[in-house]
Design a protein around this motif. Structure first.
Motif, mmCIF file in Angstrom:
data_model
loop_
_atom_site.group_PDB
_atom_site.id
_atom_site.type_symbol
_atom_site.label_atom_id
_atom_site.label_comp_id
_atom_site.label_asym_id
_atom_site.label_seq_id
_atom_site.Cartn_x
_atom_site.Cartn_y
_atom_site.Cartn_z
ATOM 1 N N ARG A 450 0.789 -1.212 0.000
ATOM 2 C CA ARG A 450 0.000 0.000 0.000
ATOM 3 C C ARG A 450 0.830 1.275 0.000
ATOM 4 O O ARG A 450 0.294 2.367 -0.078
ATOM 5 N N GLY A 451 2.147 1.144 0.089
ATOM 6 C CA GLY A 451 3.001 2.318 0.048
ATOM 7 C C GLY A 451 3.115 3.021 1.387
ATOM 8 O O GLY A 451 2.350 2.770 2.307
ATOM 9 N N HIS A 452 4.132 3.881 1.441
ATOM 10 C CA HIS A 452 4.347 4.683 2.647
ATOM 11 C C HIS A 452 3.768 6.069 2.437
ATOM 12 O O HIS A 452 3.743 6.566 1.324
ATOM 13 N N ARG A 453 3.368 6.671 3.523
ATOM 14 C CA ARG A 453 2.925 8.059 3.406
ATOM 15 C C ARG A 453 4.091 8.915 2.954
ATOM 16 O O ARG A 453 5.233 8.615 3.257
ATOM 17 N N ARG A 454 3.738 9.981 2.258
ATOM 18 C CA ARG A 454 4.803 10.829 1.693
ATOM 19 C C ARG A 454 5.650 11.499 2.762
ATOM 20 O O ARG A 454 6.736 11.979 2.491
ATOM 21 N N THR A 455 5.150 11.518 3.977
ATOM 22 C CA THR A 455 5.932 12.154 5.028
ATOM 23 C C THR A 455 7.170 11.329 5.376
ATOM 24 O O THR A 455 8.099 11.835 5.968
ATOM 25 N N TYR A 456 7.191 10.055 4.987
ATOM 26 C CA TYR A 456 8.380 9.244 5.235
ATOM 27 C C TYR A 456 9.458 9.626 4.241
ATOM 28 O O TYR A 456 9.167 9.879 3.070
ATOM 29 N N PHE A 508 -12.165 -0.525 -6.958
ATOM 30 C CA PHE A 508 -12.290 0.582 -7.909
ATOM 31 C C PHE A 508 -11.736 1.866 -7.302
ATOM 32 O O PHE A 508 -11.509 2.846 -8.001
ATOM 33 N N ALA A 509 -11.549 1.835 -5.986
ATOM 34 C CA ALA A 509 -10.954 3.012 -5.342
ATOM 35 C C ALA A 509 -9.883 2.551 -4.368
ATOM 36 O O ALA A 509 -9.965 2.777 -3.177
ATOM 37 N N PHE A 510 -8.883 1.906 -4.916
ATOM 38 C CA PHE A 510 -7.794 1.414 -4.079
ATOM 39 C C PHE A 510 -6.997 2.601 -3.545
ATOM 40 O O PHE A 510 -6.641 3.511 -4.301
ATOM 41 N N SER A 511 -6.764 2.586 -2.239
ATOM 42 C CA SER A 511 -6.050 3.744 -1.704
ATOM 43 C C SER A 511 -4.624 3.360 -1.369
ATOM 44 O O SER A 511 -4.375 2.476 -0.568
ATOM 45 N N ASP A 512 -3.733 4.028 -2.038
ATOM 46 C CA ASP A 512 -2.315 3.839 -1.761
ATOM 47 C C ASP A 512 -1.886 4.999 -0.870
ATOM 48 O O ASP A 512 -2.233 6.148 -1.125
ATOM 49 N N TYR A 514 0.858 6.456 -0.452
ATOM 50 C CA TYR A 514 1.721 7.453 -1.074
ATOM 51 C C TYR A 514 0.907 8.370 -1.982
ATOM 52 O O TYR A 514 0.993 9.587 -1.880
ATOM 53 N N LEU A 515 0.097 7.780 -2.831
ATOM 54 C CA LEU A 515 -0.681 8.598 -3.767
ATOM 55 C C LEU A 515 -1.689 9.460 -3.027
ATOM 56 O O LEU A 515 -1.914 10.602 -3.370
ATOM 57 N N ASN A 516 -2.316 8.817 -2.025
ATOM 58 C CA ASN A 516 -3.295 9.545 -1.219
ATOM 59 C C ASN A 516 -4.530 9.958 -2.022
ATOM 60 O O ASN A 516 -5.272 10.840 -1.626
ATOM 61 N N VAL A 517 -4.671 9.369 -3.181
ATOM 62 C CA VAL A 517 -5.902 9.557 -3.963
ATOM 63 C C VAL A 517 -6.299 8.155 -4.433
ATOM 64 O O VAL A 517 -5.450 7.288 -4.567
ATOM 65 N N PRO A 518 -7.573 7.921 -4.638
ATOM 66 C CA PRO A 518 -7.981 6.572 -5.032
ATOM 67 C C PRO A 518 -7.535 6.214 -6.448
ATOM 68 O O PRO A 518 -7.500 7.085 -7.322
ATOM 69 N N PHE A 519 -7.177 4.968 -6.625
ATOM 70 C CA PHE A 519 -6.809 4.495 -7.957
ATOM 71 C C PHE A 519 -7.720 3.325 -8.306
ATOM 72 O O PHE A 519 -7.966 2.445 -7.493
ATOM 73 N N ASP A 520 -8.185 3.328 -9.519
ATOM 74 C CA ASP A 520 -9.163 2.325 -9.934
ATOM 75 C C ASP A 520 -8.454 1.061 -10.431
ATOM 76 O O ASP A 520 -7.765 1.076 -11.443
ATOM 77 N N LEU A 521 -8.639 -0.032 -9.675
ATOM 78 C CA LEU A 521 -8.025 -1.298 -10.073
ATOM 79 C C LEU A 521 -9.072 -2.256 -10.635
ATOM 80 O O LEU A 521 -8.776 -3.422 -10.893
ATOM 81 N N SER A 522 -10.291 -1.760 -10.815
ATOM 82 C CA SER A 522 -11.364 -2.698 -11.132
ATOM 83 C C SER A 522 -11.230 -3.307 -12.528
ATOM 84 O O SER A 522 -11.806 -4.344 -12.809
ATOM 85 N N LYS A 523 -10.448 -2.678 -13.377
ATOM 86 C CA LYS A 523 -10.315 -3.226 -14.725
ATOM 87 C C LYS A 523 -9.156 -4.213 -14.836
ATOM 88 O O LYS A 523 -8.918 -4.785 -15.901
ATOM 89 N N VAL A 524 -8.417 -4.333 -13.739
ATOM 90 C CA VAL A 524 -7.256 -5.217 -13.776
ATOM 91 C C VAL A 524 -7.708 -6.672 -13.666
ATOM 92 O O VAL A 524 -8.633 -6.979 -12.915
ATOM 93 N N LEU A 525 -7.073 -7.544 -14.424
ATOM 94 C CA LEU A 525 -7.347 -8.974 -14.267
ATOM 95 C C LEU A 525 -6.247 -9.555 -13.387
ATOM 96 O O LEU A 525 -5.099 -9.664 -13.804
ATOM 97 N N PHE A 526 -6.629 -9.874 -12.158
ATOM 98 C CA PHE A 526 -5.636 -10.411 -11.234
ATOM 99 C C PHE A 526 -5.561 -11.926 -11.337
ATOM 100 O O PHE A 526 -6.594 -12.603 -11.476
ATOM 101 N N ILE A 527 -4.367 -12.430 -11.286
ATOM 102 C CA ILE A 527 -4.157 -13.880 -11.212
ATOM 103 C C ILE A 527 -3.155 -14.096 -10.089
ATOM 104 O O ILE A 527 -2.177 -13.343 -9.985
ATOM 105 N N ALA A 528 -3.404 -15.074 -9.261
ATOM 106 C CA ALA A 528 -2.463 -15.329 -8.171
ATOM 107 C C ALA A 528 -1.753 -16.653 -8.429
ATOM 108 O O ALA A 528 -2.245 -17.490 -9.173
ATOM 109 N N THR A 529 -0.584 -16.801 -7.826
ATOM 110 C CA THR A 529 0.073 -18.105 -7.863
ATOM 111 C C THR A 529 0.546 -18.441 -6.461
ATOM 112 O O THR A 529 0.796 -17.555 -5.647
#
Ligand code: ADP
Length: 867
Positions: A450-456, A508-512, A514-529
């Motif tokens: 999820r990243g570090h806050r920018r203050t780091y 669809f509103a993944f919060s990282d 560092y970015l501190n704004v939502p990023f849409d991951l809903s279109k990503v096709l995730f595959i795990a191993t």
């Protein structure tokens, strides 16, 4: 007269104040003549006449002769009481000065009407002039004279007497009429004049001493002369003042001239002020501008920055951020604008903005799913794996029909090198999407996801966002590798963040951070191993559809090596296809002697190694073709790394061969049991998990229950300490499936009957000796084969699993299915302990089973599970 001469200047030599009394003090006097000091030259080059208030005049004034030598002057009108230096050059003038000096020093000064006349006649001169006394005379090297004169009294030419060498004039002294005392009008006039003078002086920034002089004069005529001689009057004006005989009228005249002079002075001052203001305004501006430049430079606000800001601004617009995100980016951009570009803060903001503009907020590839084509691609890239391919095609079909599929995430589970990653790549290829892979192995910190806050200091976005940037589109196929290796500790639980990533309701509103704004991951096709599914947190497991991939058999490996690995490695190393020939035996030799794995990674690496060696030979000039034989392999790959585990080993007392299932496929393991004299304590070592320890206890109890049948003393356990050890001690092992192996080693140790090394066993044991089923029989069987073991004892209830084992392999292994431990012992021990066993053997008992521990290679860490 030139302007210069006109002005009341203050020439050299004026210091000597005339002693205006008659006799004159100095014995050197002379006269002026034009044309010297300057071109156009004239008299009074030098300037200012300083006027001294006359001493109280004697009655009738000094004795002045009626006939005096004449000195015509140009450009200046001389007044009484005026002291000034004159240059004298004209022949006649020099003679006049000489004559005056020879007599009583008096000389008559008359002004030329036209200064350019070289040899003035009577009519060229104003008739009214001034009698002056020559105070001093200096002969200049060029023959000219410099004289200092002082005006004494006004006079009027009555007659011009032409004579040689000097012209003389007969004059009439002008005697002023006596003054009316105390006249208010005169007083007012004088005050007015003084005031004007004062103003002029202050406007012109001139010394005010002159004022003191005027203060002391109470004769209007004298004041008028004094002022007139100091004003820069035109010749005609000056002459008219000189000619005015009435003092009051003269002062009035002068006063008017003063008024004009004052106006001029005021105007001049105004113009000067304006000019100064103009100048100081523009100077101020210039100065401020310069200062601003310096400040900007000091702040590093140089031109490059605005370029950078413009560039970022353009990118922010171009990248198509959602409204809310764009606002944040623009806010940060404004902050950046106000910062010193070298400051730490600004580099933080800049890095942030760089991230923001490089993320795929909008850009995406167009899905192009054609199932037939996808099948083609999967088949093209992968040998066999039919079930897996089927499942993938189903998944793609649903995806095609339903755009916003919230279905499960595919999770490929299997040992390394079985094609999980390459399946993912093929899916991306089939959909026309980008592929990225992110390894989660060893991640314990939530901030990694999820990243570090920018203050780091040195903060960065988490790996998900990093992956998205790398992908460059917002709908890539995103492979989360080794999801089973994610661990939680005090730094937070990464799997919680992963849940958010994978949850279609949230992502669809993944919060990282560092970015501190939502990023849409809903279109990503995730595959795990994953290598094994057990450690995956249940919440994550729930969202995934597990697709198992097991290890490959030799036959598979052979086929894959032929069809994919060898051609690919030749290509990668720049070798023409067909240059290298490798028989099946060679490939199998590589599989058996140089690799021991369920997947294909090492096999591919070894084949690559052969190709590189060949490439070098080709580069050195050899033509080939190169045929690699099993015997020749050592030249390419060095000495074989693996011999069959049992090779060269003898059957031993107290050492039994078990089978384990590991994340990397199956493996064999050895259980050692040793008896020493003691008091019946049990020691279990070898990094065993709780389950395995318990199954060791169960095995001991089973053996105790069979003591009589095995011919052991009833209280055998009370006199001995039992040590159970499972090498390799460094690898954690767990699971119940080693139960029967431990029991076999224990019985061997107690009875002194060696265990057969060429038989491997797996199965859970109960206290009564029942053998319970285990998992992963296929992997275990393949592992046994790899280790050169051809007989496997397995629980009867695992009989159904035998079908999973590829026929080719199944044919090479003899399976014995058992339901009770009593069935196992006669098979794995060299002699049947139930029949042979009458008491503990004399020799060997109580000794460590074997000096040697089998040379088993250490694999990738991860528990061997004997399930
Ligand atoms: P994993 O991700 O499971 O560790 P990889 O996908 O990296 O394994 O596979 C290792 C290598 O083996 C790759 O070069 C891959 O192409 C190859 N490979 C694995 N399975 C197959 C298969 N069924 N057919 C062809 N090549 C395969």
């Amino acid at each position: 007269m030139t302007d210069e001469a006109k002005k009341t200047n203050r020439p050299e030599g004026t210091d000597a104040l005339p002693d205006r009394t008659d006799g004159g003090s100095r014995p050197d006097g002379e006269d002026t003549s034009p044309g010297e000091a300057k071109p156009g030259g004239n008299v009074a080059k030098a300037g200012t006449a300083e006027v001294e208030p006359p001493a109280e005049e004697k009655e009738g004034g000094p004795e002045i002769p009626e006939v005096l030598p004449l000195l015509p002057v140009r450009d200046i009108v001389i007044f009484p009481y005026m002291t000034l230096p004159l240059f004298v050059g004209r022949e006649g003038s020099v003679a006049a000065v000489d004559e005056a000096l020879a007599r009583d020093r008096f000389i008559f000064l008359a002004t030329q009407k036209d200064p350019s006349v070289e040899d003035p006649k009577e009519e060229d001169l104003f008739r009214t002039g001034t009698v002056a006394m020559i105070m001093r005379m200096l002969k200049l090297p060029d023959g000219r004279l410099k004289i200092l004169i002082q005006g004494v009294v006004k006079g009027k030419i009555v007659e011009v007497i032409e004579a040689k060498p000097a012209v003389r004039v007969r004059i009439d002294r002008i005697v002023e009429p006596p003054m009316k005392e105390g006249s208010l009008e005169v007083e007012a006039l004088m005050r007015a004049s003084r005031e004007r003078i004062e103003k002029i002086l202050s406007l012109k920034n001139m010394p005010v001493e002159i004022l003191m002089v005027t203060e002391n004069i109470n004769n209007p005529g004298v004041l008028a002369d004094l002022v007139a001689s100091n004003l820069r009057l035109k010749i005609e004006e000056a002459q008219s003042v000189l000619e005015e005989e009435d003092p009051v009228a003269r002062l009035t005249l002068v006063n008017n001239l003063l008024a004009r002079e004052l106006q001029l002075a005021e105007m001049q001052a105004k113009i000067q002020n304006q000019a100064k203001e103009e100048m100081s305004k523009s100077q101020r501006e210039y100065f401020l501008r310069e200062q601003m430049k310096a400040i900007k430079q000091e702040l590093g606000d140089i031109d490059g920055k605005s370029e950078e800001v413009d560039d970022l601004k353009g990118k922010i617009e171009a990248v198509g951020m959602p409204e809310e995100v764009r606002k944040e980016a623009e806010k940060q951009l404004r902050r950046l604008e106000g910062m010193h570009p070298d400051s730490a803060e600004s580099s933080v903001v800049r890095t942030y903005l760089d991230w923001m503009v490089e993320l795929p907020w909008k850009k995406e590839t167009k899905d192009n799913i054609r199932i037939a084509k996808a099948k083609e691609i999967l088949d093209e890239d992968h040998h066999d794996l039919e079930k897996v391919k089927e499942r993938i095609l189903e998944y793609l079909s649903v995806r095609k029909l339903k755009d916003k599929m919230k279905g499960p995430i595919l999770c490929f589970v299997g040992p390394p090198g079985v094609g999980k990653t390459s399946l993912g790549k093929s899916i991306a290829r089939a959909m026309g999407r980008k592929f990225i892979r992110m390894s989660l192995g060893g991640i314990r910190d939530e901030a990694e996801i999820r990243g570090h806050r920018r203050t780091y200091v040195g903060a960065l976005p988490g790996r998900v966002i990093q992956g998205m940037k790398q992908a460059g589109t917002r709908n890539p196929v995103f492979m989360l590798d080794e999801i089973d290796k994610v661990g939680a500790d005090f730094r937070g639980d990464p799997s919680a963040a992963l849940l958010e990533v994978l949850d279609p309701e949230q992502n669809f509103a993944f919060s990282d951070n560092y970015l501190n704004v939502p990023f849409d991951l809903s279109k990503v096709l995730f595959i795990a191993t994953a290598n094994i599914i057990d450690p995956v947190p249940p919440a994550l497991k729930d969202r995934m559809e597990i697709i198992p991939l097991s290890g490959y058999t030799d036959v598979d490996k052979l086929a894959i090596a032929r069809k994919y690995l060898l051609p690919r490695q030749q290509e990668e190393n720049g070798i023409r296809q067909g240059k290298i020939t490798m028989g099946d035996k060679t490939i199998l030799a590589i599989v058996h002697e140089y690799t021991r794995e369920a997947g294909l990674r090492n096999l591919e690496r070894e084949i690559g190694q052969v190709c590189r060696k060949v490439a070098r030979k080709i580069a050195e000039g050899e033509k080939g073709p190169f045929s690699i034989t099993p015997k020749g392999l050592a030249k390419y790959l060095g000495a074989p790394r693996h011999l069959p585990e049992t090779e060269g080993e003898v059957d031993e007392v107290g050492v039994a061969t078990g089978l384990a299932w590991t994340p990397t496929g199956g493996d064999i393991l050895f259980v050692e049991v040793s008896l020493v004299d003691g008091k019946g304590s049990v020691m279990i070592t070898g990094y065993l998990g709780e389950v395995m320890k318990e199954s060791a206890q169960a095995a001991i109890t089973y053996v105790r229950s069979r003591a009589a049948r095995l011919g052991l003393p009833r209280n055998f356990h009370a006199k001995h300490d039992i040590h159970i050890h499972v090498p390799s001690g460094g690898i954690p092992k767990d699971g119940p499936s080693a139960g029967i192996t431990i029991a076999a080693a224990l019985v061997s140790s107690l009875t002194g009957i060696p265990v057969r090394r060429d038989v491997a066993m797996t199965g859970e044991i109960t206290l009564r000796g029942r053998v319970l089923p285990i998992g992963g029989l296929k992997e275990k069987a393949l592992a046994a084969l790899r280790a050169g073991i051809n007989q496997v004892i397995a629980p009867g209830r695992n009989g159904k699993d035998l079908e999973e084992i590829p026929r080719h392999e199944a044919r090479q292994v003899r399976f014995t299915l058992v339901n009770n431990m009593d069935e196992v012992l006669p098979i794995v021990l060299k002699r049947d302990p139930f029949r042979a066993g009458k008491g503990m053997p004399k020799g060997g008992r109580g000794k460590t089973a074997s000096g040697k521990t089998p040379g088993k290679p250490k694999r990738a860490p991860g528990a061997k599970r004997t399930r």
